[in-house]
Design a protein around this motif. Structure first.
Motif, PDB file in Angstrom:
ATOM      1  N   GLU A 127      -1.577  -2.181  -3.056  1.00 48.86           N
ATOM      2  CA  GLU A 127      -0.358  -2.877  -2.641  1.00 48.86           C
ATOM      3  C   GLU A 127       0.748  -1.903  -2.250  1.00 48.86           C
ATOM      4  OE1 GLU A 127      -0.062  -2.399  -7.157  1.00 48.86           O
ATOM      5  OE2 GLU A 127      -1.633  -2.823  -5.674  1.00 48.86           O
ATOM      6  N   LYS A 159      -4.555  -8.260  -2.598  1.00 56.17           N
ATOM      7  CA  LYS A 159      -3.639  -7.182  -2.994  1.00 56.17           C
ATOM      8  C   LYS A 159      -3.117  -6.451  -1.765  1.00 56.17           C
ATOM      9  CE  LYS A 159      -4.121  -4.250  -6.356  1.00 56.17           C
ATOM     10  NZ  LYS A 159      -4.670  -3.193  -7.234  1.00 56.17           N
ATOM     11  N   CYS A 162      -0.771  -8.914   0.248  1.00 60.31           N
ATOM     12  CA  CYS A 162       0.523  -9.172  -0.371  1.00 60.31           C
ATOM     13  C   CYS A 162       1.459  -7.979  -0.222  1.00 60.31           C
ATOM     14  CB  CYS A 162       0.336  -9.543  -1.836  1.00 60.31           C
ATOM     15  SG  CYS A 162       1.850 -10.096  -2.645  1.00 60.31           S
ATOM     16  N   THR A 318       9.639  -2.278  -6.939  1.00 58.70           N
ATOM     17  CA  THR A 318       8.360  -2.629  -7.546  1.00 58.70           C
ATOM     18  C   THR A 318       7.579  -3.505  -6.582  1.00 58.70           C
ATOM     19  OG1 THR A 318       9.290  -2.560  -9.778  1.00 58.70           O
ATOM     20  CG2 THR A 318       7.208  -3.737  -9.499  1.00 58.70           C
ATOM     21  N   HIS A 320       4.685  -6.028  -5.905  1.00 63.13           N
ATOM     22  CA  HIS A 320       3.929  -6.978  -6.711  1.00 63.13           C
ATOM     23  C   HIS A 320       2.428  -6.763  -6.568  1.00 63.13           C
ATOM     24  CE1 HIS A 320       3.215 -10.683  -8.922  1.00 63.13           C
ATOM     25  NE2 HIS A 320       2.338 -11.046  -8.004  1.00 63.13           N
ATOM     26  N   ASP A 321       1.734  -6.781  -7.683  1.00 65.24           N
ATOM     27  CA  ASP A 321       0.270  -6.668  -7.713  1.00 65.24           C
ATOM     28  C   ASP A 321      -0.313  -8.084  -7.748  1.00 65.24           C
ATOM     29  OD1 ASP A 321      -2.412  -6.324  -8.240  1.00 65.24           O
ATOM     30  OD2 ASP A 321      -2.129  -5.138 -10.062  1.00 65.24           O
ATOM     31  N   TYR A 322      -0.904  -8.505  -6.655  1.00 63.40           N
ATOM     32  CA  TYR A 322      -1.452  -9.864  -6.559  1.00 63.40           C
ATOM     33  C   TYR A 322      -2.414 -10.168  -7.696  1.00 63.40           C
ATOM     34  CZ  TYR A 322      -3.951 -13.925  -4.724  1.00 63.40           C
ATOM     35  OH  TYR A 322      -4.518 -15.170  -4.588  1.00 63.40           O
ATOM     36  N   SER A 324      -2.362  -9.360 -10.693  1.00 62.18           N
ATOM     37  CA  SER A 324      -1.753  -9.581 -12.013  1.00 62.18           C
ATOM     38  C   SER A 324      -1.574 -11.060 -12.313  1.00 62.18           C
ATOM     39  CB  SER A 324      -0.397  -8.869 -12.097  1.00 62.18           C
ATOM     40  OG  SER A 324       0.551  -9.465 -11.212  1.00 62.18           O
ATOM     41  N   ASP A 325      -1.378 -11.863 -11.275  1.00 66.13           N
ATOM     42  CA  ASP A 325      -1.192 -13.305 -11.494  1.00 66.13           C
ATOM     43  C   ASP A 325      -1.720 -14.173 -10.343  1.00 66.13           C
ATOM     44  OD1 ASP A 325       0.624 -12.765  -9.504  1.00 66.13           O
ATOM     45  OD2 ASP A 325       2.395 -13.304 -10.653  1.00 66.13           O
ATOM     46  N   CYS A 328       1.619 -14.290  -4.552  1.00 68.80           N
ATOM     47  CA  CYS A 328       2.356 -13.333  -3.719  1.00 68.80           C
ATOM     48  C   CYS A 328       3.759 -13.886  -3.495  1.00 68.80           C
ATOM     49  CB  CYS A 328       1.651 -13.120  -2.393  1.00 68.80           C
ATOM     50  SG  CYS A 328       2.421 -11.803  -1.408  1.00 68.80           S
ATOM     51  N   PRO A 329       4.765 -13.240  -4.035  1.00 69.44           N
ATOM     52  CA  PRO A 329       6.110 -13.803  -4.014  1.00 69.44           C
ATOM     53  C   PRO A 329       6.883 -13.583  -2.717  1.00 69.44           C
ATOM     54  CG  PRO A 329       6.130 -11.720  -5.180  1.00 69.44           C
ATOM     55  CD  PRO A 329       4.704 -11.980  -4.809  1.00 69.44           C
ATOM     56  N   TYR A 330       6.295 -12.891  -1.742  1.00 66.67           N
ATOM     57  CA  TYR A 330       7.072 -12.531  -0.557  1.00 66.67           C
ATOM     58  C   TYR A 330       7.002 -13.609   0.523  1.00 66.67           C
ATOM     59  CZ  TYR A 330       6.438  -8.108  -2.976  1.00 66.67           C
ATOM     60  OH  TYR A 330       6.396  -7.138  -3.923  1.00 66.67           O
TER      61      TYR A 330
END
Length: 330
Positions: A127, A159, A162, A318, A320-322, A324-325, A328-330
């Motif tokens: 990422e 990953k 994102c 930071t 985001h690592d896809y 991890s959850d 993708c917040p973007y």
């Protein structure tokens, strides 16, 4: 005293020779083949570097289907190959089984964690490198629409997507990112025709920069971009030279370093199992800048990726690592 010193030198030389003779390195590639111009070829290059530097030969094998995984790994371990590197997350289940049966063999797997005392697991912060690729895409795009073509639709490839989306959108709120995947089976890694078709459909929707994380399929993506007068972004290996002046950059994932280090540390007697995480800080990922893409990269773009790299390493940005959850917040 002189005789004793010479004896010690001879003993040391014999020990070094014995150490080199003991190592029988091997690597098994994932589907797509070792000359996929991407992930597997990066692994091959790392093995070749080790052979060139040490003169020690290695065995390798290209599987044709998933059914060959256990047979190939068991054969190499049974033949005394050590260390054995597996390129790709799909080796995990097989390695879990075989590593327990061969506790004295050193194994390394790339892109997955296998918790065994004789296994080194190498994973990357894809990422972070993809964020830099996204910045270059967003700054290069004239249409303010860029795109991503993934291979197999799995969290690992999300990953890449994102990070790319986040990096592209960091260049402007008006940047749009299209996202598509080649398939849901391992065949998705080796279908350049379909990869090209997906890229063309994205161009029809306005994209003028396309990033692929699709193994051999990506060759078709980059070809489609070059043919359409658009810009492609390569992955894993430096793919800038495939279409000079048409490949904006390549997101480098240092699979070659992972393979080389596994072989080298085994040869040096310093091989350590456990998890190795390689990101921008460890120079495990990055973007390729060379003569092939120099005309495409402005000083402003260089400064932007250098600042982003510094901010990510410092922790002020930071990515985001896809995985991890699986969002993708973007």
């Amino acid at each position: 005293m002189k005789k004793t010193f010479l004896t010690l030198l001879a003993t040391a030389a014999m020990s070094a020779t014995a150490l080199a003779a003991d190592i029988k390195p091997a690597i098994i590639y994932d589907l797509g083949g070792k000359f996929d111009k991407s992930f597997n070829e990066a692994a091959f290059n790392g093995a070749e570097k080790f052979k060139t530097e040490t003169g020690i030969e290695y065995r390798d094998f290209e599987i044709a289907n998933d059914a060959q995984r256990e047979q190939a790994l068991r054969r190499f371990a049974g033949d005394g190959n050590n260390p054995i590197v597996m390129a790709g997350f799909s080796w995990a289940a097989t390695l879990e089984k075989i590593a327990a049966e061969y506790p004295n063999t050193q194994f390394a797997i790339i892109d997955m964690v296998v918790d065994k005392p004789n296994v080194r697991s190498v994973v990357f912060k894809e990422e972070e490198g993809s964020w830099l690729a996204g910045i270059l895409a967003g700054m290069s795009s004239k249409s303010k629409t860029v795109s991503f073509v993934g291979g197999m639709d799995i969290p690992l490839i999300h990953k890449f997507a994102c990070g790319y989306i986040g990096g592209a959108k960091s260049t402007g709120a008006d940047v749009k990112v299209l996202e598509a995947y080649t398939g849901t089976t391992p065949d998705a890694w080796n279908d350049p025709v379909k990869g090209g078709e997906i890229a063309k459909s994205q161009f029809d929707q306005g994209s003028d920069v396309v990033y692929h994380a699709a193994g051999g399929t990506g060759v078709g993506v980059l070809q489609a971009a070059a043919d359409a007068g658009k810009l492609g972004i390569g992955v894993d290996s430096n793919q800038n030279m495939l279409h000079p002046g048409k490949v904006l950059t390549s997101m480098l994932k240092r699979v070659d370093v992972a393979v080389y280090d596994a072989f080298k540390t085994a040869n040096d007697g310093t091989f350590k199992p456990g998890i190795n995480v390689l990101g921008l800080k460890e120079d495990g990922v990055g973007v390729a800048l060379d003569d092939n893409n120099a005309p495409l990269i402005s000083d402003e773009m260089k400064a932007a990726i250098e600042k982003a790299k510094a901010d990510i390493i410092a922790g002020t940005v930071t990515v985001h690592d896809y995985m991890s959850d699986e969002t993708c917040p973007y």
